[in-house]
Design a protein around this motif. Structure first.
Motif, mmCIF file in Angstrom:
data_model
loop_
_atom_site.group_PDB
_atom_site.id
_atom_site.type_symbol
_atom_site.label_atom_id
_atom_site.label_comp_id
_atom_site.label_asym_id
_atom_site.label_seq_id
_atom_site.Cartn_x
_atom_site.Cartn_y
_atom_site.Cartn_z
ATOM 1 N N VAL A 209 0.322 -1.332 0.305
ATOM 2 C CA VAL A 209 -0.337 0.330 0.278
ATOM 3 C C VAL A 209 0.896 1.108 -0.013
ATOM 4 O O VAL A 209 1.174 1.388 1.027
ATOM 5 C CB VAL A 209 -0.699 0.100 1.037
ATOM 6 C CG1 VAL A 209 -2.000 1.525 0.940
ATOM 7 C CG2 VAL A 209 -1.675 -1.176 1.222
ATOM 8 N N GLU A 210 0.244 1.760 -0.781
ATOM 9 C CA GLU A 210 1.432 3.206 -1.365
ATOM 10 C C GLU A 210 0.270 4.756 -0.631
ATOM 11 O O GLU A 210 -0.528 4.389 -1.216
ATOM 12 C CB GLU A 210 1.919 3.135 -2.089
ATOM 13 C CG GLU A 210 2.804 2.615 -3.205
ATOM 14 C CD GLU A 210 3.433 2.670 -4.224
ATOM 15 O OE1 GLU A 210 4.743 2.583 -4.363
ATOM 16 O OE2 GLU A 210 3.197 3.582 -4.883
ATOM 17 N N LEU A 211 1.305 5.445 0.251
ATOM 18 C CA LEU A 211 0.527 6.876 0.185
ATOM 19 C C LEU A 211 0.911 7.941 -0.721
ATOM 20 O O LEU A 211 2.270 8.025 -0.966
ATOM 21 C CB LEU A 211 0.689 7.916 1.317
ATOM 22 C CG LEU A 211 -0.314 8.738 2.220
ATOM 23 C CD1 LEU A 211 -1.635 8.374 1.741
ATOM 24 C CD2 LEU A 211 -0.395 9.057 3.265
ATOM 25 N N ARG A 212 0.000 8.611 -1.586
ATOM 26 C CA ARG A 212 0.820 9.807 -2.730
ATOM 27 C C ARG A 212 -0.190 10.425 -2.745
ATOM 28 O O ARG A 212 -0.636 11.151 -1.783
ATOM 29 C CB ARG A 212 0.836 8.548 -4.237
ATOM 30 C CG ARG A 212 1.829 7.170 -4.115
ATOM 31 C CD ARG A 212 1.612 6.801 -5.841
ATOM 32 N NE ARG A 212 2.223 5.779 -6.267
ATOM 33 C CZ ARG A 212 2.593 5.805 -7.024
ATOM 34 N NH1 ARG A 212 3.128 6.599 -8.357
ATOM 35 N NH2 ARG A 212 3.639 4.772 -7.460
ATOM 36 N N ASN A 213 0.421 11.597 -3.557
ATOM 37 C CA ASN A 213 -0.087 12.619 -3.281
ATOM 38 C C ASN A 213 -0.928 12.618 -4.806
ATOM 39 O O ASN A 213 -1.160 11.539 -5.563
ATOM 40 C CB ASN A 213 1.115 13.967 -4.207
ATOM 41 C CG ASN A 213 1.795 13.846 -5.341
ATOM 42 O OD1 ASN A 213 1.811 12.472 -5.530
ATOM 43 N ND2 ASN A 213 1.232 14.216 -6.511
ATOM 44 N N CYS A 220 -3.818 8.738 -8.569
ATOM 45 C CA CYS A 220 -2.212 9.187 -7.871
ATOM 46 C C CYS A 220 -1.298 10.152 -8.268
ATOM 47 O O CYS A 220 -1.149 9.505 -9.642
ATOM 48 C CB CYS A 220 -1.524 7.642 -7.032
ATOM 49 S SG CYS A 220 -2.720 7.049 -5.940
ATOM 50 N N GLY A 221 -0.957 10.894 -7.576
ATOM 51 C CA GLY A 221 0.838 11.470 -8.611
ATOM 52 C C GLY A 221 2.215 10.463 -8.203
ATOM 53 O O GLY A 221 1.828 9.164 -7.823
ATOM 54 N N ASP A 222 3.015 11.307 -8.638
ATOM 55 C CA ASP A 222 4.030 10.328 -8.515
ATOM 56 C C ASP A 222 5.453 10.999 -6.783
ATOM 57 O O ASP A 222 6.211 9.468 -6.881
ATOM 58 C CB ASP A 222 5.271 10.806 -9.554
ATOM 59 C CG ASP A 222 4.573 10.564 -11.361
ATOM 60 O OD1 ASP A 222 3.924 9.520 -11.512
ATOM 61 O OD2 ASP A 222 5.097 11.670 -12.058
ATOM 62 N N THR A 223 4.555 11.051 -6.490
ATOM 63 C CA THR A 223 4.771 11.857 -4.766
ATOM 64 C C THR A 223 4.692 10.283 -3.705
ATOM 65 O O THR A 223 2.861 10.548 -3.919
ATOM 66 C CB THR A 223 4.829 12.897 -4.086
ATOM 67 O OG1 THR A 223 5.221 13.817 -5.807
ATOM 68 C CG2 THR A 223 5.892 13.307 -3.222
ATOM 69 N N THR A 246 -5.700 18.475 3.585
ATOM 70 C CA THR A 246 -4.230 18.698 2.480
ATOM 71 C C THR A 246 -5.125 16.297 1.853
ATOM 72 O O THR A 246 -5.289 15.878 2.603
ATOM 73 C CB THR A 246 -2.820 18.027 2.712
ATOM 74 O OG1 THR A 246 -2.689 18.966 3.447
ATOM 75 C CG2 THR A 246 -2.269 17.420 1.452
ATOM 76 N N GLU A 247 -4.585 17.356 0.037
ATOM 77 C CA GLU A 247 -5.665 15.699 -0.157
ATOM 78 C C GLU A 247 -4.516 14.406 -0.621
ATOM 79 O O GLU A 247 -3.501 14.507 -0.988
ATOM 80 C CB GLU A 247 -6.005 16.821 -1.883
ATOM 81 C CG GLU A 247 -7.316 17.091 -1.935
ATOM 82 C CD GLU A 247 -6.958 17.850 -3.036
ATOM 83 O OE1 GLU A 247 -6.311 18.011 -3.982
ATOM 84 O OE2 GLU A 247 -8.733 17.879 -3.758
ATOM 85 N N TYR A 248 -5.106 13.306 -0.563
ATOM 86 C CA TYR A 248 -3.578 12.525 -0.825
ATOM 87 C C TYR A 248 -4.262 11.563 -1.538
ATOM 88 O O TYR A 248 -6.020 11.765 -1.621
ATOM 89 C CB TYR A 248 -3.883 11.792 0.499
ATOM 90 C CG TYR A 248 -2.726 12.091 1.438
ATOM 91 C CD1 TYR A 248 -1.913 12.385 1.494
ATOM 92 C CD2 TYR A 248 -3.415 13.348 2.600
ATOM 93 C CE1 TYR A 248 -0.430 13.235 2.331
ATOM 94 C CE2 TYR A 248 -2.547 14.087 3.545
ATOM 95 C CZ TYR A 248 -1.292 13.756 2.996
ATOM 96 O OH TYR A 248 -0.159 14.929 4.087
ATOM 97 N N PHE A 273 -8.462 11.006 -0.984
ATOM 98 C CA PHE A 273 -9.131 11.528 0.170
ATOM 99 C C PHE A 273 -8.839 13.596 0.175
ATOM 100 O O PHE A 273 -7.337 12.801 0.187
ATOM 101 C CB PHE A 273 -9.021 10.619 1.103
ATOM 102 C CG PHE A 273 -8.493 10.554 2.151
ATOM 103 C CD1 PHE A 273 -7.516 11.530 2.849
ATOM 104 C CD2 PHE A 273 -7.598 9.193 1.420
ATOM 105 C CE1 PHE A 273 -6.531 10.606 3.432
ATOM 106 C CE2 PHE A 273 -6.201 9.202 1.261
ATOM 107 C CZ PHE A 273 -5.632 9.511 3.178
ATOM 108 N N SER A 274 -9.436 14.098 1.517
ATOM 109 C CA SER A 274 -8.912 14.933 1.913
ATOM 110 C C SER A 274 -8.994 14.672 3.292
ATOM 111 O O SER A 274 -9.606 14.920 3.866
ATOM 112 C CB SER A 274 -9.266 15.793 1.295
ATOM 113 O OG SER A 274 -9.129 16.294 0.240
#
Length: 865
Positions: A209-213, A220-223, A246-248, A273-274
């Motif tokens: 599981v990854e938490l990204r921007n 999901c973004g690249d960060t 913050t949006e994740y 989600f935010s």
């Protein structure tokens, strides 16, 4: 016979219904009839033979019965051989004999929920059926069921289990749910991927599981901010220490025994989600605190952790030393605040701090900043230039030029007198301006105002100053310009100050400009008020420069004074350009070039002459030397096969360029070698001709021998030159000589690039007692088409030496040596070798009996058309 077969079959359908159903299939019916028709044709049987027809008819009935019997008992497959892949499989079905042409159906039945059966059909050829099946699910156990069928009838089935090859999961997880969400944490649960995406008999083993921007497309973004590994049994993940408001985006990768799912296959399951808001985590940062003459303006930056939507800023200030803060609420969209005079007193010290607020609460206050109210513009002065204009000057330090979140952008000059009110705006960084439209009847007052366009606020920053009535703002002209140390590349200049300064001289400007348009030069030197001198360098020789000097006080620049100076002259200081060397022949070089750049001529009259030298191997100003006025010269008498260095030295009225200067354009060239002197094989002389035989000359390079040149001269005869083409044999018959006379003969070889070295030969002809051949020796000539001229002659007791033909008009010809046995010869072999015109054909005979030991006989005027 065929018609009889058909009739009998139709009769049988009344009593045998299954035969009727057989005939309803045209392919089987005509299969029977086609077999019998071919039998009749191949055996040449007459269809009128009733007995044979009846016989064949009953064979047909037996065939039909056997076909019907086969319908009721379809065969069972013997074996199934399976080659499974990831999403497909190959099947090879072995059948018993007698199944040829029938259909076999293979059904793949998955051992699991949520998957469908897949079928494939093939025709049996002999005892074998081969088929492939696609659309299977990777990593699934299947039961393969093979059965032979005709219509709705099926034979016994044969079953065999197999498994497709597994691979990484090919789809995202399902049903992501968010049971917990705060400003700094989130907890998620989910279900495993659908059955057709698990791709492994062992199922899903764990999840990455990854938490990204979050991107704007709800993907999901690249960060990647955080990562966790979760077991298959748990399927729950919690991320803490998140940033409020913050949006994740969450991306989940299922894993099985074959590895982790690829990013492209799970991207569609991204979950965004935010986090919720919380009070700002940091305070705003002051960027500018700018006290002005009557106001003070402050600016700040947005807090780095607003943790939500800001609603307002809380600004507090107090007099330094006091404990009572005065609050000021500022809209969240603002980034500055201005305090007017009366609120803050000029010269007093104040403390100020600020905090941000959102719907969740107020954040921390910033650190306390202390400032003192003070003026911003210094040295404000006005001078009248003439009756209608004046100049205004002032000074703003770099510390004073910042405020309100940005730099000072404008200064306004406001002046008024009588009914005349004006305003002039200048950009920041300019500390002087001219105001106009004045008159001599009114007294004008001037004031300054500083402007920060970013916040649209005007701060008045100076008192009013009256415009004086005098008009002497500019300084006078500098005096007594003197030049010293004038050289070819530099000079010094000095001067006296103007008689009137009309204020304080702040600097002098000295400008030197070339008066030669082809050598542009312009340079300005600025000196302090006490220096009054300057040096100009990197100039050109023999060029006139105009020097202009002006003075400047605190208000404006005065009128200039000027004079001219000419730099000294010198020999050319630049080499010639674009030197080109051309080999004219093996002993001559053509040299061309262009003048040096104009700035290197160093003389008003320019380049007047050139000195060209050619030296072996190295360059210098000695050796083969020529002095010319044109930009081209031919250097001859050089040695073939030798490398020469060519130097061109330009010259003017002061002399030639120095060797180091001219050497920059030196060029080298290697002359081609010429042939060596031919080696002499032998010389045969008679009373009036001589035959020379030599060996061919080998040459180096790509220039072959094109001619051999023979020069003949005696003490009292003119020099005769003969050319022998290199394509002919290496000998030549020299005719027309005088008896009993010595001749000096030179022989050399020639290429395209020159004549080689000479081979000297001394020849003396025989005495005049030798006779010409008798008349019966005259050659007889006949033209033979396609061959040339056929020459016949009589030798008697002489031995033949050579045959010679010569074109009477051009002198072109050729000599052929002949053996003693020759009595005839073709000249040319084809008429195309001979040019049109009159020829002399001669026979040279030697070793004749006395009294004629040698004779030559010729036939004149042989014409070739």
């Amino acid at each position: 016979a065929q018609e009889t077969v058909i009739k009998r079959l139709e009769d049988l359908t009344v009593r045998l219904p299954y035969i009727r159903s057989l005939i309803s299939y045209p392919d089987r019916y005509w299969l029977i009839s086609r077999r019998f028709r071919l039998f009749l044709i191949h055996n040449n049987i007459n269809s009128n033979n009733r007995a044979m027809s009846n016989f064949l008819c009953w064979i047909a009935v037996a065939t039909v019965f056997s076909s019907v019997a086969a319908q009721t008992t379809l065969p069972k497959p013997v074996n199934i051989r399976i080659t499974p892949g990831t999403r497909n499989a190959g099947f090879q079905i072995t059948m018993p004999s007698g199944a040829d042409g029938k259909k076999v159906r293979v059904t793949a039945i998955p051992q699991g929920d949520g998957l469908s059966n897949i079928e494939s059909i093939a025709t049996i050829f002999g005892t074998l059926a081969i088929l492939s099946m696609s659309g299977l699910t990777p990593g699934i156990n299947y039961t393969a069921r093979a059965v032979v069928f005709e219509g709705a009838n099926e034979g016994p089935a044969l079953e065999k289990t197999f498994s497709t090859k597994g691979e990484v999961p090919s789809g995202p997880v399902r049903d992501i749910r968010r049971p917990t969400l705060t400003s700094t944490a989130v907890r998620l649960t989910w279900s495993e991927p659908s059955a057709n995406h698990i791709n492994s008999p062992g199922g899903i083993t764990q999840y990455f599981v990854e938490l990204r921007n979050k991107e704007t497309s709800n993907r999901c973004g690249d960060t990647v901010h955080m990562q966790q590994t979760v077991s298959q049994d748990s399927r729950v993940v919690t991320f803490n220490n998140l940033t409020p408001f913050t949006e994740y985006c969450i991306r989940i990768y299922p894993e099985n025994s074959f590895g982790r799912a690829r990013e492209a296959s799970v991207r569609s399951g991204d979950y965004t989600f935010s986090t919720q808001e919380s009070a700002p985590g940091t305070a705003p940062v002051f960027t500018i605190i700018q006290p002005q003459f009557r106001t003070a303006s402050i600016a700040w930056s947005r807090p780095t952790q607003p943790n939500g939507l800001l609603t307002n800023y809380i600004l507090q200030y107090k007099a330094s030393g006091s404990s009572s803060w005065t609050p000021v609420n500022v809209n969240a969209a603002s980034k500055y605040q201005t305090f007017l005079s009366g609120t803050l007193q000029q010269g007093n010290s104040y403390d100020i701090r600020i905090a941000a607020k959102n719907s969740a609460g107020r954040g921390p206050f910033s650190g306390v900043i202390t400032f003192v109210m003070s003026p911003a513009i210094d040295n404000f002065k006005v001078c009248r230039l003439n009756d209608s204009s004046a100049i205004v000057i002032w000074n703003i330090t770099s510390e004073q030029a910042h405020g309100l979140g940005g730099d000072l952008t404008h200064v306004d000059i406001r002046y008024s007198g009588g009914d005349n009110n004006r305003n002039v705006r200048v950009k920041s960084g300019v500390e002087r301006a001219v105001i106009g439209e004045l008159d001599t009847e009114n007294q004008y007052e001037v004031e300054l105002a500083s402007i920060w366009s970013e916040v649209a606020i005007t701060s008045e920053t100076s008192d009013e100053i009256s415009i004086p009535s005098n008009t002497n703002c500019a300084p006078g002209r500098p005096r007594n310009i003197q030049f010293s140390n004038v050289a070819t590349k530099s000079f010094d200049v000095s001067f006296d100050p103007p008689t009137t300064a009309n204020g304080r001289i702040v600097q002098y400007s000295i400008t030197a400009v070339s008066q030669d348009g082809r050598l542009p030069y312009s340079r300005t030197i600025q000196t302090g008020p006490a220096a009054r001198q300057g040096t100009f360098g990197n100039l050109e020789e023999a060029v006139t420069y105009e020097v202009t000097i002006s003075a400047e006080n605190q208000f404006t620049s005065g009128d200039s004074n000027s004079d001219e100076v000419m730099t000294g002259q010198d020999v050319p200081t630049g080499p010639v350009r674009n030197v080109q060397l051309t080999k004219e022949d093996a002993r001559t070089i053509r040299v061309t070039w262009r003048d040096p750049p104009y700035k290197h001529l160093n003389s008003p009259s320019g380049i007047t002459r050139y000195r060209v030298t050619a030296n072996m191997d190295t360059c210098n100003d000695q050796g083969n030397k020529k002095e010319v006025k044109e930009r081209e010269v031919f250097i001859s008498g050089l040695t073939p096969g030798t490398t020469y260095c060519i130097r061109v030295s330009p010259g003017n009225s002061d002399g030639f360029a120095r060797p180091a200067t001219a050497a920059a354009a030196d060029q080298t060239i290697t002359l081609p070698p010429v042939p060596t002197a031919p080696e002499l094989v032998g010389v045969t002389a008679t009373s009036n001709h001589a035959i020379i035989i030599w060996e061919s000359v080998d040459v180096e390079g790509e220039d072959p021998i094109i001619n051999y040149n023979i020069a003949v001269q005696s003490d009292d005869t003119s020099r005769m030159v003969y050319n022998c083409s290199a394509s002919l044999p290496t000998y030549y018959n020299i005719t027309g000589l005088l008896p009993n006379k010595s001749y000096n003969i030179t022989l050399n070889a020639q290429t395209r690039l020159g004549i080689g070295f000479d081979r000297p030969i001394e020849v003396k002809t025989l005495a005049a007692s030798l006779q010409t051949c008798p008349s019966d020796h005259l050659p007889k000539i006949k033209r033979v088409p396609g061959h040339g001229l056929l020459v016949r002659w009589v030798t008697g007791q002489c031995k033949s030496s050579a045959i010679v033909y010569t074109h009477l008009a051009t002198g072109d010809g050729r000599t052929y040596p002949l053996s003693p046995k020759n009595r005839h010869f073709f000249i040319g072999r084809t008429l195309r070798i001979l040019g049109k015109g009159q020829y002399r054909v001669c026979i040279s005979l030697v070793d004749c009996p006395v009294p004629a030991a040698e004779c030559v006989t010729c036939r004149e005027g042989v014409e070739v058309i």
